[in-house]
Design an enzyme around this catalytic site. Structure first.
Site, mmCIF file in Angstrom:
data_model
loop_
_atom_site.group_PDB
_atom_site.id
_atom_site.type_symbol
_atom_site.label_atom_id
_atom_site.label_comp_id
_atom_site.label_asym_id
_atom_site.label_seq_id
_atom_site.Cartn_x
_atom_site.Cartn_y
_atom_site.Cartn_z
ATOM 1 N N SER A 221 24.540 -48.294 88.153
ATOM 2 C CA SER A 221 25.710 -48.561 88.900
ATOM 3 C C SER A 221 26.330 -50.391 89.728
ATOM 4 O O SER A 221 26.609 -51.063 88.549
ATOM 5 C CB SER A 221 25.133 -48.006 90.867
ATOM 6 O OG SER A 221 26.034 -47.631 91.366
ATOM 7 N N ASP A 453 32.691 -40.040 87.794
ATOM 8 C CA ASP A 453 32.334 -40.437 88.607
ATOM 9 C C ASP A 453 32.360 -40.889 89.760
ATOM 10 O O ASP A 453 33.812 -41.274 90.776
ATOM 11 C CB ASP A 453 31.542 -41.982 88.200
ATOM 12 C CG ASP A 453 30.477 -42.108 88.754
ATOM 13 O OD1 ASP A 453 30.532 -42.802 89.777
ATOM 14 O OD2 ASP A 453 29.106 -43.005 87.469
ATOM 15 N N HIS A 481 27.666 -39.117 89.661
ATOM 16 C CA HIS A 481 27.573 -40.711 89.491
ATOM 17 C C HIS A 481 26.598 -40.638 88.054
ATOM 18 O O HIS A 481 25.176 -40.605 88.535
ATOM 19 C CB HIS A 481 27.181 -41.265 90.590
ATOM 20 C CG HIS A 481 26.422 -43.084 90.862
ATOM 21 N ND1 HIS A 481 27.585 -43.401 89.741
ATOM 22 C CD2 HIS A 481 25.788 -43.363 91.496
ATOM 23 C CE1 HIS A 481 27.111 -44.863 90.611
ATOM 24 N NE2 HIS A 481 27.168 -44.921 91.634
#
Length: 527
Positions: A221, A453, A481
């Site tokens: 991320s 995602d 995610h």
């Protein structure tokens, strides 16, 4: 401002003052031609912190343009390699901004494979401004409760973020001005020095102290932004970088927030589709219920919570529209949350009880059982506003909310307004953005993207892989995610092989569920 805020700010000042004294000694010791020599030579005094882990700290300059000035202390944690054939260190970052690398490495048995734990020391650090590394502070926990529970004064009284009254616009402007002013009061000049480029510089100091000629790194991320900045600033110091669930290398904060809403909408529709395939789905209204119908039922729930908050069995907070929305949003980060959100929606829709959705929202922003938050929200705002430009005119946010509602009616408007603190962020605290991120000169870098995602839309991984000169894209056709260690063997094999041997898969490789197995998350094949 409550006493805790004063103590937090005083502690930050005390740490910086200690840094001043230390920097004087470093100047006296001599640095030669390398202005960072004193930092590269400092060493880490590791101490046993239980369960096989070792903990320590190291120092970095507050301002890399003034390395002889004040210092920050960075907290680091290490799990030594379990095998004899050690390669070096693998540095991890879970994302955020505001995620704790110390906490992430503590869960190393889940975060990385056994093969990697055998060959690498697994290392995590709290980035500057986060957790145990001289954290930034803004609102108190009580004030954060009010901030997350802010409900728009809308024309029809349903809390619709696209139909905000003039008074509501002024109210949200004041709320975010107060947020930024609290950051300045509680954190002082520290908010001028928490951008991602400085975190990448800190990571290179860490690499040197770990004794690695090249950095081996796994970032998820927002952690992909740290890795991309590192490749741009230190391409010759890269051994292997895995960037999983990428954030875009460029773009303004408002633009990024609106694009992120698209990812959450995609994930929401995948969740609803899965829910409707189950006999107990609370979103179903007969056998002919469509995904659009299911999404609409969630929208109706939000409007209902705006007009009359749902029940809350755990504390004093109202289970109003923003808190219910936050609970649904949080659940979309991982398929593992889907059973909980089905339960929460069932309780909310059929029983008027928002407790479980409140709890899910608390997980996202790390609100503890004792009504205390970690500093992740303060760090998130400080880093995002430092890294990315944002418009100053509040009218731009109003228009963005209306535009976002067309493609992402449930989450788009709220996420557009969520970028508003950056409109009031001090100009001097905005980091000079890296002009271009292409990692010119770095060896192959593996970018991993998940097609559905939620928090980092798949298109961002495509964009980052394309921007990096040596970027290689690996795709997981799945939900949730980030992809590595999320249950797909194909992704895990490709990432492990690259980290162990620096051999990347073919660019454009796609890992997809196999048709001949019932558990599509545990067995994958590449094409």
């Amino acid at each position: 401002m409550e006493a805790k805020g004063w103590i937090g700010a005083a502690l930050a000042v005390a740490l910086l003052a200690t840094g001043c004294a230390e920097s004087d000694r470093a100047q006296e010791s001599g640095t030669g031609d390398d202005p960072l020599a004193a930092f590269h030579q400092q060493g880490i005094d590791w101490e046993d912190c239980g369960d096989g882990f070792w903990c320590g700290t190291f120092e970095v300059p507050v301002d890399y343009d003034d390395p002889a000035g004040e210092r920050l202390e960075i907290a680091v944690k290490r799990l030594p390699a379990s095998g004899d054939d050690r390669i070096g260190s693998l540095v991890l970052n879970p994302g955020g901004p505001g995620g704790s690398g110390l906490g992430y490495v503590t869960s190393a048995s889940a975060a990385v494979s056994k093969q990697l734990r055998e060959r690498f020391d697994i290392v995590g650090f709290d980035p500057r401004g986060v957790g145990q590394s001289t954290p930034v502070y803004c609102l108190s926990s009580a004030e954060l409760d009010e901030y997350f529970g802010f409900q728009f004064d809308s024309v029809d009284g349903d809390g619709d973020p696209t139909e905000v009254t003039d008074a509501g616009v002024e109210e949200i402007a004041d709320l975010n001005r107060d947020f930024v002013e609290a950051c300045r009061e509680r954190s002082g000049d520290l908010i001028h020095h928490v951008g991602t480029a400085d975190v990448a510089r800190d990571m290179d100091v860490l690499r040197e102290l770990l004794g690695d000629d090249g950095l081996t790194y796994l970032g998820k991320s927002y952690g992909t932004s740290i890795g991309a900045h590192y490749a741009e600033l230190f391409p010759g110091n890269v051994r292997a970088l895995v960037l999983d669930g990428a954030v875009p290398p460029h773009g303004g904060q408002l633009e990024t927030s609106v694009e992120q809403a698209g990812g959450f909408t995609t994930a929401l529709r995948a969740f609803v589709e899965d829910c409707l395939s189950r006999p107990d789905c609370p979103l179903a209204d007969g056998a002919d219920t469509t995904v659009d119908d299911g999404v609409a039922r969630i929208g109706e729930l939000l409007e209902r919570a705006a007009r009359e908050p749902l029940a809350n069995r755990i504390d004093h907070r109202e289970a109003n529209r923003p808190r219910v929305e936050l609970g649904v949003l949080a659940a979309l980060y991982s398929e593992s949350f889907w059973p909980r959100v089905r339960t929460g929606l069932d309780e909310a829709i059929n029983g008027g009880d928002g407790t479980e959705l409140l709890r899910l929202g608390d997980v996202l922003y790390k609100r503890g059982d004792r009504e205390t938050y970690q500093n992740s929200m303060a760090a998130l705002v400080a880093v995002n506003c430092a890294d990315r430009p944002a418009p100053r005119d509040i009218g731009v946010y109003e228009e963005a909310a209306r535009t976002a509602a067309q493609a992402s009616p449930l989450f788009g408007p709220s996420l557009a307004w969520g970028a508003l603190p950056c409109a009031y962020w001090p100009e001097e605290a905005r980091e000079d953005a890296v002009a271009e991120i292409d990692g010119d000169g770095a060896p192959p870098i593996l970018v991993v993207g998940t097609t559905r995602d939620s928090a980092t839309p798949y298109e961002w991984s495509e964009e980052l892989a394309e921007a990096l000169d040596s970027g290689v894209l690996l795709t997981w056709e799945g939900d949730g995610h980030t992809a590595y260690r999320s249950g797909d063997a194909c992704v895990d094999r490709a990432v492990d092989s690259y980290l162990l041997g620096t051999e990347v898969p073919e660019d454009g490789t796609v890992c997809e569920p196999r048709d001949d197995v019932s558990d599509t998350r545990s067995s994958g094949q590449a094409r």
